[in-house]
Design an enzyme around this catalytic site. Structure first.
Site, PDB file in Angstrom:
ATOM      1  N   SER A 149       0.717  -1.050  -0.006  1.00  0.00           N
ATOM      2  CA  SER A 149       0.006  -0.051   0.070  1.00  0.00           C
ATOM      3  C   SER A 149       0.899   1.189  -0.159  1.00  0.00           C
ATOM      4  O   SER A 149       2.208   1.108   0.358  1.00  0.00           O
ATOM      5  CB  SER A 149      -0.893   0.001   1.198  1.00  0.00           C
ATOM      6  N   GLY A 151       2.214   2.972  -2.432  1.00  0.00           N
ATOM      7  CA  GLY A 151       3.519   2.862  -3.029  1.00  0.00           C
ATOM      8  C   GLY A 151       4.523   2.060  -2.662  1.00  0.00           C
ATOM      9  O   GLY A 151       5.693   2.202  -3.373  1.00  0.00           O
ATOM     10  N   GLU A 257      -9.562   3.156  -9.400  1.00  0.00           N
ATOM     11  CA  GLU A 257      -8.355   4.281 -10.095  1.00  0.00           C
ATOM     12  C   GLU A 257      -8.471   3.703 -11.629  1.00  0.00           C
ATOM     13  O   GLU A 257      -8.478   2.606 -11.827  1.00  0.00           O
ATOM     14  CB  GLU A 257      -7.245   3.810  -9.381  1.00  0.00           C
ATOM     15  N   GLU A 270      -6.389  -0.009 -10.572  1.00  0.00           N
ATOM     16  CA  GLU A 270      -6.542  -0.644  -9.265  1.00  0.00           C
ATOM     17  C   GLU A 270      -7.775  -0.327  -8.521  1.00  0.00           C
ATOM     18  O   GLU A 270      -8.658   0.629  -8.863  1.00  0.00           O
ATOM     19  CB  GLU A 270      -5.312   0.004  -8.415  1.00  0.00           C
ATOM     20  N   ASP A 277      -7.519   7.248   0.146  1.00  0.00           N
ATOM     21  CA  ASP A 277      -6.689   8.448   0.625  1.00  0.00           C
ATOM     22  C   ASP A 277      -7.060   9.843  -0.274  1.00  0.00           C
ATOM     23  O   ASP A 277      -7.276  10.886   0.181  1.00  0.00           O
ATOM     24  CB  ASP A 277      -5.324   8.343   0.707  1.00  0.00           C
ATOM     25  N   THR A 278      -7.031   9.792  -1.514  1.00  0.00           N
ATOM     26  CA  THR A 278      -7.322  10.793  -2.482  1.00  0.00           C
ATOM     27  C   THR A 278      -8.705  11.253  -2.049  1.00  0.00           C
ATOM     28  O   THR A 278      -9.101  12.442  -2.284  1.00  0.00           O
ATOM     29  CB  THR A 278      -7.473  10.308  -3.902  1.00  0.00           C
ATOM     30  N   ARG A 357       2.839  10.308   5.822  1.00  0.00           N
ATOM     31  CA  ARG A 357       1.760  11.250   5.705  1.00  0.00           C
ATOM     32  C   ARG A 357       1.491  11.617   7.377  1.00  0.00           C
ATOM     33  O   ARG A 357       0.847  10.733   7.945  1.00  0.00           O
ATOM     34  CB  ARG A 357       0.552  10.821   5.119  1.00  0.00           C
TER      35      ARG A 357
END
Length: 388
Positions: A149, A151, A257, A270, A277-278, A357
């Site tokens: 997850s 990236g 996505e 995906e 999160d976006t 983050r």
């Protein structure tokens, strides 16, 4: 009142807990470390590795939840089938979580079973297989772990000389005990979107206005809504999203996505069976119901009369430049609070690591506003918040 077991307690889980508790639900937040964001607002919490199937079963037996809501990938997901057979609601479903937590399962479902347009792809269980796959796909190509997850383990491979590093990096970023990578053709896309898709227990599939986003090293850095998209491309993405979520079954919100190419149309990329999160941009009031409220309603079987775009919004993340086991401090909050039409969300993570983050800045403006200017404003403000 329902008893909800939340598996994964990061910033997305925290917002879900807030939504659930506003509806009188009881939530037990679980994660592998103490003091995780969702634990700070939940009724109870458990600290254990969710990759330990026996530990997971023990927690389920202890709390006897009505609903299990997975929020991360690192879960012994096959155990969810057993819980579902016991009458526990798994969100969206045990089948959905098992398929989507593994890129191999979801990609094969999308491309081979449902016929969705995707990048050309192969799998590799060794460096030699990776090299063979790269010859078929060509360069540049993208290499990812099957299970990861944010990236982790993902890399863009430009030449054959990069493959050995991509193999080692991909395996090191893999979650769980799966040591297999997926290698994909690099799609020359014009933009990428997240289409938040809501499936309901008793109602039609609904779609949020598309969310544009920018990623770095496979991890979200900023998002904005509504993303500009051609009507035919939006329809194509909605059709794909409805087809794949229907095949996976269950009720909840999904982050689907897509890559958009003006020349070649829409590519499925995906899918996440949970708040995305976006989608934190929806906390800026861009919609009548944010993604966490939508997820909560779908999970509880409550009606969703419709999703309406209320205003434009942008989000930009606040990253940690340090790694420390000490609780972090923040400088520059006054830079956020003096700005109009702006919100700050600090996640409350108890420790830092490089580029973790730690918070997000959210900005909004009336519909029809200059979205690029709003994005620039949001990123500029986020850059002024310092983690130390």
């Amino acid at each position: 009142m329902k008893k909800i077991l939340l598996l994964g307690s990061g910033e997305l889980g925290k917002e879900f807990v807030i939504s659930a508790q506003r509806k009188g639900q009881y939530v037990i937040a679980c994660d592998s470390y103490a003091g995780a964001p969702a634990m700070q607002v939940a009724d109870d919490y458990e600290v254990f590795s969710m990759l330990d199937g026996d530990a997971l079963e023990e927690v389920v037996r202890k709390h006897q939840p009505d609903i299990i809501v997975p929020e991360i990938e690192a879960i012994r997901t096959e155990r969810l089938y057993d819980f579902e057979k016991q009458g526990i609601q798994v969100v969206p479903s045990a089948r959905a979580v098992n398929f989507t937590m593994n890129r191999k399962a979801i990609r094969d479902l999308a491309a081979k079973e449902l016929g969705l347009k995707t990048a050309k792809y192969f799998y590799a269980k060794s460096l030699e297989e990776l090299k063979e796959a790269a010859e078929k796909v060509g360069f540049p190509c993208v290499v990812k772990p099957l299970m990861s997850s944010s990236g982790k383990g993902q890399s863009l491979v430009k030449t054959a000389d990069d493959l050995e590093h991509a193999w080692e990096y991909g395996c090191s970023g893999s979650r769980g005990d799966i040591k297999e990578l997926i290698i994909e053709e690099f799609i020359h896309f014009d933009s990428e979107i997240t289409l938040l898709t809501v499936t309901q227990q008793n109602g039609p599939t609904l779609f949020c206005p598309p969310i544009g986003h920018v990623q770095k090293s496979g991890d979200y850095r900023e998002s904005f809504q509504p993303a500009p998209i051609r009507p035919d491309h939006l329809k194509e993405a909605q059709d794909m999203a409805e087809k794949v979520t229907r095949a996976l079954t269950g009720a909840g919100i999904w982050g689907v996505e897509f890559f958009l190419s003006n020349e070649n149309g829409v590519y499925f990329s995906e899918l996440s069976p949970r708040p995305h999160d976006t989608g934190m941009v929806t906390l800026a009031g861009t919609q009548n119901l944010n993604e966490f409220e939508l997820h909560c309603r779908a999970v509880l079987g409550l009606p969703i009369p419709g999703i309406k775009q209320e205003r434009c919004g942008a989000s930009a993340v606040i990253l940690s430049p340090i790694a420390s086991q000490e609780r972090p401090n923040y400088r520059g909050m006054e830079e956020v609070t003096k700005e109009e039409d702006t919100y700050l969300r600090i996640f409350g993570k108890p420790t830092t690591r490089l580029n973790r983050r730690m918070g997000v800045v959210l900005c909004y403006a009336p519909n029809g506003s200059d979205l690029d200017a709003l994005r620039d404003k949001c990123k500029s403000i986020a850059d002024r918040v310092e983690v130390y």
